[in-house]
Design a protein around this motif. Structure first.
Motif, PDB file in Angstrom:
ATOM      1  N   GLY A  49       6.477   0.809   8.762  1.00  0.00           N
ATOM      2  CA  GLY A  49       7.597   1.255   9.581  1.00  0.00           C
ATOM      3  C   GLY A  49       8.026   0.267  10.637  1.00  0.00           C
ATOM      4  O   GLY A  49       8.939   0.552  11.422  1.00  0.00           O
TER       5      GLY A  49
ATOM      6  N   LEU B 272      12.011   1.225   8.907  1.00  0.00           N
ATOM      7  CA  LEU B 272      11.968   2.218   7.832  1.00  0.00           C
ATOM      8  C   LEU B 272      11.112   3.406   8.241  1.00  0.00           C
ATOM      9  O   LEU B 272      10.155   3.270   9.007  1.00  0.00           O
ATOM     10  CB  LEU B 272      11.392   1.586   6.559  1.00  0.00           C
ATOM     11  CG  LEU B 272      12.250   0.554   5.825  1.00  0.00           C
ATOM     12  CD1 LEU B 272      11.485  -0.012   4.641  1.00  0.00           C
ATOM     13  CD2 LEU B 272      13.562   1.180   5.360  1.00  0.00           C
ATOM     14  N   ASP B 273      11.457   4.543   7.704  1.00  0.00           N
ATOM     15  CA  ASP B 273      10.671   5.746   7.934  1.00  0.00           C
ATOM     16  C   ASP B 273       9.469   5.716   6.985  1.00  0.00           C
ATOM     17  O   ASP B 273       9.646   5.703   5.763  1.00  0.00           O
ATOM     18  CB  ASP B 273      11.521   6.986   7.662  1.00  0.00           C
ATOM     19  CG  ASP B 273      10.758   8.295   7.845  1.00  0.00           C
ATOM     20  OD1 ASP B 273       9.562   8.250   8.216  1.00  0.00           O
ATOM     21  OD2 ASP B 273      11.363   9.355   7.611  1.00  0.00           O
TER      22      ASP B 273
ATOM     23  N   ARG C 146       7.704   7.941   5.967  1.00  0.00           N
ATOM     24  CA  ARG C 146       7.736   9.099   5.081  1.00  0.00           C
ATOM     25  C   ARG C 146       9.073   9.217   4.332  1.00  0.00           C
ATOM     26  O   ARG C 146       9.387  10.256   3.757  1.00  0.00           O
ATOM     27  CB  ARG C 146       7.463  10.377   5.870  1.00  0.00           C
ATOM     28  CG  ARG C 146       6.065  10.439   6.459  1.00  0.00           C
ATOM     29  CD  ARG C 146       5.805  11.743   7.197  1.00  0.00           C
ATOM     30  NE  ARG C 146       4.489  11.759   7.806  1.00  0.00           N
ATOM     31  CZ  ARG C 146       3.375  12.184   7.212  1.00  0.00           C
ATOM     32  NH1 ARG C 146       3.446  12.651   5.978  1.00  0.00           N
ATOM     33  NH2 ARG C 146       2.208  12.147   7.830  1.00  0.00           N
ATOM     34  N   GLY C 147       9.850   8.161   4.340  1.00  0.00           N
ATOM     35  CA  GLY C 147      11.154   8.190   3.703  1.00  0.00           C
ATOM     36  C   GLY C 147      11.074   8.497   2.214  1.00  0.00           C
ATOM     37  O   GLY C 147      10.221   7.960   1.503  1.00  0.00           O
TER      38      GLY C 147
ATOM     39  N   THR D 150       5.851  13.462   1.976  1.00  0.00           N
ATOM     40  CA  THR D 150       7.138  13.077   2.551  1.00  0.00           C
ATOM     41  C   THR D 150       7.747  14.144   3.465  1.00  0.00           C
ATOM     42  O   THR D 150       8.842  13.944   3.993  1.00  0.00           O
ATOM     43  CB  THR D 150       8.130  12.740   1.424  1.00  0.00           C
ATOM     44  OG1 THR D 150       8.087  13.780   0.435  1.00  0.00           O
ATOM     45  CG2 THR D 150       7.782  11.410   0.771  1.00  0.00           C
TER      46      THR D 150
END
Length: 264
Positions: free
Chosen positions: A148, A152-153, A155-156, A180
């Motif tokens: 991350g 970015l997430d 858990r995306g 997620t």
């Protein structure tokens, strides 16, 4: 799948195709009081754990607590949190398949961090490990995690779908991936993979009841089990929590029933 892999997998995946894997490979990630006596800690958890994820030093020091109880899954990748402001974004491969065989492991697990400058190198090393595992009939669990640091997430949905698929394409027999957050998004991760999925857990967070609901949802959308450590054993009531998770995974009881019967 070859005979050796099938035999070893069935040592920690039951006849209903369910498993509860207990990771205790976190000694490099922090200081946990329960880890001071690993043999005793393993004894506390072994009754409801099909397998333990351990590093080679722990196996050498605590193997007598595992004989005739639970399988060993050797962690072959490593990174520490020393002098790093955030969790490390890639892991080196620190143990060999030969060592796993010598220590009696039924499987090995390695992590690949995606969206890092070392991503290609880690995928290459993972692919080579997969070839070696195929050669000797040792199951390989690939843990896919999203870095991350670049925004970015972790858990995306899209990122975890692709990451899990990548490790399944590169030779994993099981993929370990983060939940997620919703059953709808995690369903896509499970469906797009080529191999069975177990879920990672991260640090302990949220109420027991919410955690149980997440486990219930993971199983409902097709995970074969969990590989959750801190979110179980780093809770104060960790034995009760482990018993509840076991009931959800193995016997299919609801999160609410698990909470009411074991914790309330």
């Amino acid at each position: 799948m070859d005979i050796g892999k099938e035999i070893r997998l069935r040592r920690f995946i039951d006849s209903s195709n369910k498993t509860l894997i207990m990771p205790l490979d976190h000694g490099v990630e922090g200081v946990f009081g329960k880890f001071s006596d690993m043999g005793n800690f393993i004894n506390q958890l072994a009754d409801k754990s099909d397998a333990f994820i351990l590093r080679k030093g722990t196996v050498k020091n605590s193997y007598k607590n595992l004989i005739n109880k639970s399988s060993i899954i050797l962690r072959v990748s490593c990174a520490t949190v020393i002098e790093k402001p955030k969790f490390p974004t890639y892991e080196c491969f620190s143990s060999t398949l030969e060592e796993a065989i010598r220590l009696g492991a039924d499987a090995v697990v390695a992590t690949v961090w995606f969206s890092t400058v070392k991503e290609n190198e880690c995928i290459e090393a993972f692919g080579e490990l997969a070839d070696e595992c195929d050669r000797y009939g040792i199951p390989l669990i690939g843990e896919s995690l999203i870095c991350g640091d670049g925004g970015l997430d972790p858990r995306g949905e899209r990122e975890n779908i692709i990451a899990a698929r990548t490790l399944s394409e590169e030779g994993a027999d099981i993929v370990k991936t983060i939940y997620t957050g919703t059953p709808q998004s995690f369903q896509k991760v499970v469906d797009y993979g080529l191999v069975p999925v177990v879920t990672a857990g991260g640090d302990n967070s949220g109420s027991d009841k919410k955690f149980f609901k997440d486990v219930e949802n993971m199983m409902k959308v097709g995970a074969i089990g969990t590989s959750i450590g801190r979110n179980i054993w780093n809770r104060q009531n960790y034995i009760d929590v482990l018993n509840a998770v076991h009931e959800i995974i193995k016997n299919g009881i609801s999160a609410e029933d698990a909470y009411n019967s074991l914790l309330k």
